[in-house]
Scaffold this motif. Structure first.
Motif, PDB file in Angstrom:
ATOM      1  N   GLY A 154       0.812  -1.206   0.000  1.00 16.43           N
ATOM      2  CA  GLY A 154       0.000   0.000   0.000  1.00 16.43           C
ATOM      3  C   GLY A 154       0.846   1.256   0.000  1.00 16.43           C
ATOM      4  N   GLU A 155       0.186   2.359   0.281  1.00 17.34           N
ATOM      5  CA  GLU A 155       0.808   3.688   0.265  1.00 17.34           C
ATOM      6  C   GLU A 155       0.287   4.459   1.475  1.00 17.34           C
ATOM      7  N   ASP A 156       1.186   4.939   2.307  1.00 18.13           N
ATOM      8  CA  ASP A 156       0.807   5.609   3.549  1.00 18.13           C
ATOM      9  C   ASP A 156       1.209   7.078   3.465  1.00 18.13           C
ATOM     10  N   GLU A 157       0.238   7.964   3.615  1.00 20.18           N
ATOM     11  CA  GLU A 157       0.476   9.407   3.534  1.00 20.18           C
ATOM     12  C   GLU A 157       0.396  10.003   4.934  1.00 20.18           C
ATOM     13  N   HIS A 158       1.401  10.803   5.298  1.00 20.09           N
ATOM     14  CA  HIS A 158       1.522  11.329   6.659  1.00 20.09           C
ATOM     15  C   HIS A 158       1.568  12.854   6.650  1.00 20.09           C
ATOM     16  N   PHE A 159       0.779  13.468   7.528  1.00 20.74           N
ATOM     17  CA  PHE A 159       0.843  14.898   7.838  1.00 20.74           C
ATOM     18  C   PHE A 159       1.001  15.033   9.344  1.00 20.74           C
ATOM     19  N   ASP A 160       1.706  16.070   9.827  1.00 18.87           N
ATOM     20  CA  ASP A 160       1.683  16.331  11.257  1.00 18.87           C
ATOM     21  C   ASP A 160       1.854  17.823  11.542  1.00 18.87           C
ATOM     22  N   SER A 161       1.600  18.187  12.797  1.00 24.31           N
ATOM     23  CA  SER A 161       1.599  19.598  13.183  1.00 24.31           C
ATOM     24  C   SER A 161       2.996  20.166  13.373  1.00 24.31           C
ATOM     25  N   ALA A 162       4.032  19.330  13.224  1.00 21.33           N
ATOM     26  CA  ALA A 162       5.412  19.844  13.224  1.00 21.33           C
ATOM     27  C   ALA A 162       5.863  20.216  11.814  1.00 21.33           C
ATOM     28  N   GLY A 163       4.951  20.070  10.839  1.00 21.29           N
ATOM     29  CA  GLY A 163       5.252  20.452   9.463  1.00 21.29           C
ATOM     30  C   GLY A 163       5.793  19.327   8.602  1.00 21.29           C
ATOM     31  N   ASN A 164       5.782  18.100   9.106  1.00 14.52           N
ATOM     32  CA  ASN A 164       6.283  16.980   8.321  1.00 14.52           C
ATOM     33  C   ASN A 164       5.212  16.449   7.377  1.00 14.52           C
ATOM     34  N   TYR A 165       5.641  16.108   6.172  1.00 11.07           N
ATOM     35  CA  TYR A 165       4.748  15.491   5.199  1.00 11.07           C
ATOM     36  C   TYR A 165       5.552  14.495   4.374  1.00 11.07           C
ATOM     37  N   ALA A 166       4.996  13.300   4.162  1.00 13.89           N
ATOM     38  CA  ALA A 166       5.671  12.322   3.306  1.00 13.89           C
ATOM     39  C   ALA A 166       4.691  11.213   2.945  1.00 13.89           C
ATOM     40  N   LYS A 167       5.044  10.497   1.887  1.00 14.57           N
ATOM     41  CA  LYS A 167       4.392   9.248   1.524  1.00 14.57           C
ATOM     42  C   LYS A 167       5.454   8.146   1.553  1.00 14.57           C
TER      43      LYS A 167
ATOM     44  N   ASP B 233      -1.929  12.867  11.060  1.00 17.08           N
ATOM     45  CA  ASP B 233      -2.982  12.229  10.277  1.00 17.08           C
ATOM     46  C   ASP B 233      -2.296  11.301   9.287  1.00 17.08           C
ATOM     47  N   GLU B 234      -2.719  10.053   9.261  1.00 12.68           N
ATOM     48  CA  GLU B 234      -2.190   9.075   8.306  1.00 12.68           C
ATOM     49  C   GLU B 234      -3.337   8.476   7.524  1.00 12.68           C
ATOM     50  N   THR B 235      -3.166   8.338   6.224  1.00  9.62           N
ATOM     51  CA  THR B 235      -4.155   7.663   5.400  1.00  9.62           C
ATOM     52  C   THR B 235      -3.472   6.570   4.601  1.00  9.62           C
ATOM     53  N   LEU B 236      -4.117   5.420   4.538  1.00  9.94           N
ATOM     54  CA  LEU B 236      -3.598   4.275   3.801  1.00  9.94           C
ATOM     55  C   LEU B 236      -4.380   4.113   2.513  1.00  9.94           C
ATOM     56  N   ASN B 237      -3.655   3.942   1.415  1.00 12.55           N
ATOM     57  CA  ASN B 237      -4.261   3.804   0.105  1.00 12.55           C
ATOM     58  C   ASN B 237      -3.545   2.688  -0.631  1.00 12.55           C
ATOM     59  N   ILE B 238      -4.054   2.317  -1.800  1.00 17.63           N
ATOM     60  CA  ILE B 238      -3.324   1.379  -2.641  1.00 17.63           C
ATOM     61  C   ILE B 238      -2.091   2.079  -3.201  1.00 17.63           C
ATOM     62  N   ASP B 239      -1.075   1.319  -3.521  1.00 20.54           N
ATOM     63  CA  ASP B 239       0.220   1.855  -3.919  1.00 20.54           C
ATOM     64  C   ASP B 239       0.147   2.443  -5.324  1.00 20.54           C
ATOM     65  N   SER B 240       0.355   3.757  -5.438  1.00 17.14           N
ATOM     66  CA  SER B 240       0.279   4.429  -6.735  1.00 17.14           C
ATOM     67  C   SER B 240       1.485   4.125  -7.625  1.00 17.14           C
TER      68      SER B 240
END
Length: 291
Positions: free
Chosen positions: A72-85, A103-110
């Motif tokens: 899958g594909e995991d997308e991450h946001f946080d209040s320290a300003g980090n963002y990644a997949k 906040d993390e969301t799991l999706n199928i791997d793009s």
């Protein structure tokens, strides 16, 4: 000498959206294994279309979260300003420290043609001195996860956290800890030695497995005794089999857990909630920098 089994148990269903989830730890027999105080297994699932399944923005304090994405594909946001997949085989690690919202969301791997998801989320309890530190974050892609072949063409081992022989994860260790993904080939076995007083458990991902001469079923959580000894994994199937093996030294400080917070006293839990409601954990910004 082979280690003895203390108990085995199954997880409890805790589905979120389109994801089938089993809460493995804490369970009726154990509140922790070494520093690990929480484990959710996002079971393997085929999806007919793209999805966005997650818990939504929520706070943490006093722990580190570790999401291991097998498929899958995991997308991450946080209040320290980090963002990644991160993509299949990757790891998201976040030290909540003195407070963060993520906040993390799991999706199928793009990046692949796969429409499957399969993942684990662990919470790693921090020593009290580290609970007051600033948050930290790591996004680790599959090719950055240490891996090696096992002797006699028996399979392979991935070191998600901790170390094994010459392999070492880049995830920080605040106490002795290890988290391995082990694949044993058909008709093969693998043995690993565990030191005295180390807490260790296995989770069987998709197939039954023989551990120290006893057969356990897919979805079983198996904890072992605290004596030094070996864990022998035997694969009697006609195809490769996977297990998750994790643990570490016992957490000796008091543990008080409530909701998304794991602290050392009820007063600290009250403080964690108070600081969250006062807005001290910040806000999540999207990829465009908007709160």
């Amino acid at each position: 000498m082979k280690k003895k089994t203390s108990f085995s148990t199954k997880g409890v269903r805790a589905d979120i959206g389109d994801l089938t989830i089993y809460r493995i730890l804490a369970n009726r027999y154990a509140d922790a294994v070494g520093p690990f105080v929480f484990l959710d297994h996002i079971a393997p699932k085929v999806h007919l279309s793209s999805l966005k399944s997650g818990t939504g923005a929520h706070p943490h304090r006093g722990i580190a979260t570790l999401s291991y994405i097998i498929e899958g594909e995991d997308e991450h946001f946080d209040s320290a300003g980090n963002y990644a997949k991160v993509y299949s085989g990757g790891v998201q690690w976040m030290k909540a420290g003195n407070g963060i919202i993520h906040d993390e969301t799991l999706n199928i791997d793009s990046q692949t043609d796969s429409n499957r998801t399969h993942a684990f989320q662990f919470w790693i309890n921090l020593p009290s001195k580290n609970k007051a530190e600033k948050p930290e974050y790591l996004a680790i892609q599959s090719d950055e996860v240490p891996q090696k072949q096992l002797p006699n063409d028996s399979g392979w081992i991935k070191v998600i956290a901790g170390s094994y022989e010459d392999l070492k994860s880049i995830i920080p260790n605040y106490s002795k800890q290890f988290l391995y993904h082990i694949q044993v080939e058909a008709g093969k076995e693998f043995s690993i030695s565990i030191d005295e007083k180390i807490e260790v458990a296995a989770f069987l991902t998709t197939k039954s497995t023989i551990l120290n001469d006893s057969e356990f079923q897919a979805g079983d959580f198996v904890e072992f005794d605290r004596n030094a000894g070996e864990i022998v994994i035997e694969n009697k199937w006609y195809e490769a089999n996977d297990i998750i093996l994790f643990g570490g030294e016992p957490y000796t400080e008091p543990i008080v857990a409530e909701g998304p917070f794991v602290m050392n006293s009820p007063a600290e839990i009250a403080g964690a909630y108070s600081d969250f409601y006062a807005g001290k954990y910040g806000k999540i910004k999207d990829r465009k920098g908007k709160a």
